[in-house]
Design a protein around this motif. Structure first.
Motif, PDB file in Angstrom:
ATOM      1  N   PHE A 117      18.597 -36.534  26.700  1.00 18.77           N
ATOM      2  CA  PHE A 117      18.096 -37.914  26.833  1.00 18.77           C
ATOM      3  C   PHE A 117      19.136 -39.005  27.116  1.00 18.77           C
ATOM      4  O   PHE A 117      18.758 -40.067  27.599  1.00 18.77           O
ATOM      5  N   ASN A 160      16.879 -31.213  27.824  1.00 17.71           N
ATOM      6  CA  ASN A 160      15.851 -31.282  26.786  1.00 17.71           C
ATOM      7  C   ASN A 160      14.648 -32.087  27.264  1.00 17.71           C
ATOM      8  O   ASN A 160      14.797 -33.233  27.704  1.00 17.71           O
ATOM      9  N   GLU A 161      13.484 -31.485  27.220  1.00 19.95           N
ATOM     10  CA  GLU A 161      12.188 -32.168  27.437  1.00 19.95           C
ATOM     11  C   GLU A 161      12.172 -33.092  28.647  1.00 19.95           C
ATOM     12  O   GLU A 161      11.979 -34.317  28.512  1.00 19.95           O
ATOM     13  N   TRP A 313       2.806 -37.609  17.720  1.00 18.21           N
ATOM     14  CA  TRP A 313       3.247 -36.242  17.989  1.00 18.21           C
ATOM     15  C   TRP A 313       2.080 -35.262  17.961  1.00 18.21           C
ATOM     16  O   TRP A 313       2.279 -34.068  18.049  1.00 18.21           O
ATOM     17  N   GLU A 339      12.561 -26.347  19.093  1.00  8.72           N
ATOM     18  CA  GLU A 339      12.261 -27.448  18.164  1.00  8.72           C
ATOM     19  C   GLU A 339      10.856 -27.252  17.622  1.00  8.72           C
ATOM     20  O   GLU A 339       9.941 -26.922  18.379  1.00  8.72           O
ATOM     21  N   PHE A 395      12.483 -36.722  10.097  1.00  5.90           N
ATOM     22  CA  PHE A 395      12.134 -35.344  10.458  1.00  5.90           C
ATOM     23  C   PHE A 395      13.015 -34.315   9.757  1.00  5.90           C
ATOM     24  O   PHE A 395      12.902 -33.136  10.012  1.00  5.90           O
TER      25      PHE A 395
HETATM   26  O1  IFM Z   1      13.783 -36.491  17.901  1.00  4.96           O
HETATM   27  C1  IFM Z   1      13.119 -35.891  18.953  1.00  4.96           C
HETATM   28  C2  IFM Z   1      14.071 -35.056  19.784  1.00  4.96           C
HETATM   29  O2  IFM Z   1      15.136 -35.808  20.279  1.00  4.96           O
HETATM   30  C3  IFM Z   1      13.344 -34.433  20.963  1.00  4.96           C
HETATM   31  N1  IFM Z   1      12.141 -33.769  20.548  1.00  4.96           N
HETATM   32  C4  IFM Z   1      11.246 -34.459  19.655  1.00  4.96           C
HETATM   33  C5  IFM Z   1      12.015 -34.994  18.449  1.00  4.96           C
HETATM   34  C6  IFM Z   1      11.042 -35.709  17.491  1.00  4.96           C
HETATM   35  O3  IFM Z   1      10.413 -36.742  18.146  1.00  4.96           O
END
Ligand code: IFM
Length: 430
Positions: A117, A160-161, A313, A339, A395
């Motif tokens: 990110f 990532n994502e 989420w 994750e 988290f």
């Molecule tokens: O904190 C984020 C992470 O950076 C990417 N996946 C989701 C997590 C929780 O939102």
């Protein structure tokens, strides 16, 4: 009876550079937090984060190992390692070598993400992922990292994502650069997937024995009213936009955007992964709503039986988790859960414990089915800076007060330790 997970199964947790290191002042997120406090729910800044860069990484990772974990996923901060285009910082590489060496000494297998990110400010100034030049920049960065750190890293994750980033930062306005145009989102996704493929080849060239994959956020979209034709239609449309499009590009090399956009053949992207990483948070129940064209006419609704303090989420549903894992496994390569976790701000984190047991129960079921899942990384090891939610969304297995740097173990940390050590027999779910 002990939980039966295969020998060598990886049990770990995950973190990302900007969320834990502290003082990453040379990236686009630092700039965004500073210039736009109104874009962060609690107007907080990442600041010292979890102080990993200045020494706390070692302590928290030692705690992870003491809690029975045998792997950890972290990310490299591009803005530290390449502060100016083409200039690489020896001291920053040395610090990552220190952390990675420490992980090996603790028995933690590193999974290392190249891009999670945050862009160096110089790359953001070029227009971020709207600019295709970033593809070659990421590939060069990947090659240098694999060359300089490959002796310590076998598992690499390129990006990532990508879809979450395209959605939040380019189609949406919540993350930098906050463009807010659908076409910018589609363009960013296309460039991110091409950058992934270029980085995949760059790492393999520098380190042929490396295992290179990508971490994909693959939520489950269900019609809110199971047999309602419009709910079914919009759930499928959202699934295509969020999941299907990137999976088709990675699987078959075709980029097929929705809404009549031209199909592009991208054969160079096809099969550019040795494994797939699943980031899973939840199921979205989608209801047709003609007032929401930006969401392809689908509104996310929460079932009245589910109580969560935050629903961004989705519902943490083990059956949906299993469906997303099966979907990735169909690509014929090993799968890792890179994750999985849940927002739970309570110190006694009962929701997190419940969700953890359910997800591990689903995992157990999938292994019995013969699905090739090789590891599970809980998000996250520590409470950390949660992007637009700031410090408000927790988290972690380990609680962190970012202002004092005090730590405490949550009940979920002990529960996860018992799972990692095979001390409890988790009930199969699904
Ligand atoms: O904190 C984020 C992470 O950076 C990417 N996946 C989701 C997590 C929780 O939102």
């Amino acid at each position: 009876m002990a939980t039966t997970f295969p020998e060598g199964f990886l049990w770990g947790s995950a973190t990302a550079s900007h969320q834990v290191e502290g003082n990453n002042h040379n990236n686009d997120w630092w700039q965004w937090e500073t210039a736009h406090p109104e874009m962060i729910d609690d107007a907080s800044r990442s600041g010292a984060a979890c102080a990993w860069w200045t020494g706390r990484a070692e302590e928290d990772l030692a705690q992870a190992a003491a809690l029975g974990q045998n792997a950890h996923r972290l990310s490299l901060e591009w803005s530290r390692l390449e502060p100016e285009p083409g200039r690489f910082d020896d001291a920053a590489f040395a610090r990552y070598r220190e952390i990675l060496t420490h992980m090996h000494a603790l028995g933690l297998m590193p999974f290392v993400t190249l891009y999670h990110f945050t862009l160096p400010q110089w790359a953001a100034a070029m227009g971020g992922w709207t600019n295709p030049t970033l593809i070659t920049h990421l590939a060069r960065f990947a090659k240098v990292c694999a060359t300089r750190l490959g002796d310590l890293v076998r598992f690499w994750i390129t990006i990532n994502e990508p879809m979450v980033l395209a959605f939040q930062a380019y189609a949406g306005r919540r993350w930098p650069p906050g463009i807010g145009r659908f076409d910018a989102g589609v363009q960013a996704l296309r460039h991110l997937l091409r950058a992934h493929a270029a980085a995949y080849h760059a790492v393999k060239q520098a380190q042929p024995a490396a295992q290179v994959g990508i971490a994909l956020n693959v939520p489950y979209f269900a019609p809110a009213r199971a047999s309602h034709p419009l709910d079914r239609l919009v759930a499928r449309a959202q699934d295509w936009l969020f999941n299907g499009m990137k999976l088709r590009a990675l699987g078959q090399g075709a980029f097929v955007p929705p809404l009549g956009w031209p199909v592009e053949q991208v054969p160079d992207i096809a099969q550019t992964f040795d494994f797939l990483g699943l980031n899973f948070y939840g199921r979205y129940d989608v209801r047709f709503d003609w007032r929401m064209p930006g969401m392809l006419f689908g509104r996310h609704v929460q079932q009245p039986t589910v109580r969560l303090e935050h629903n961004d989420w989705g519902q943490p549903d083990p059956t949906a988790f299993a469906a997303s894992l099966r979907r990735l496994a169909k690509h014929g390569k090993p799968v890792y859960v890179t994750e999985n976790g849940v927002l739970d701000n309570a110190d006694d984190d009962q929701l997190r414990q419940r969700v953890l047991l359910q997800m591990v129960g689903a995992l157990k079921r999938l292994l019995h089915e013969g699905i090739d899942v090789r590891g599970y990384f809980f998000w996250s090891l520590v409470d950390n800076y949660e992007w637009a939610e700031g410090w408000r969304a927790r988290f972690g297995l380990i609680g962190v007060n970012p202002y004092t740097q005090a730590r405490f173990l949550k009940p979920s940390a002990h529960l996860y330790a018992a799972i990692c050590r095979g001390e409890i027999d988790v009930e199969e779910v699904g």
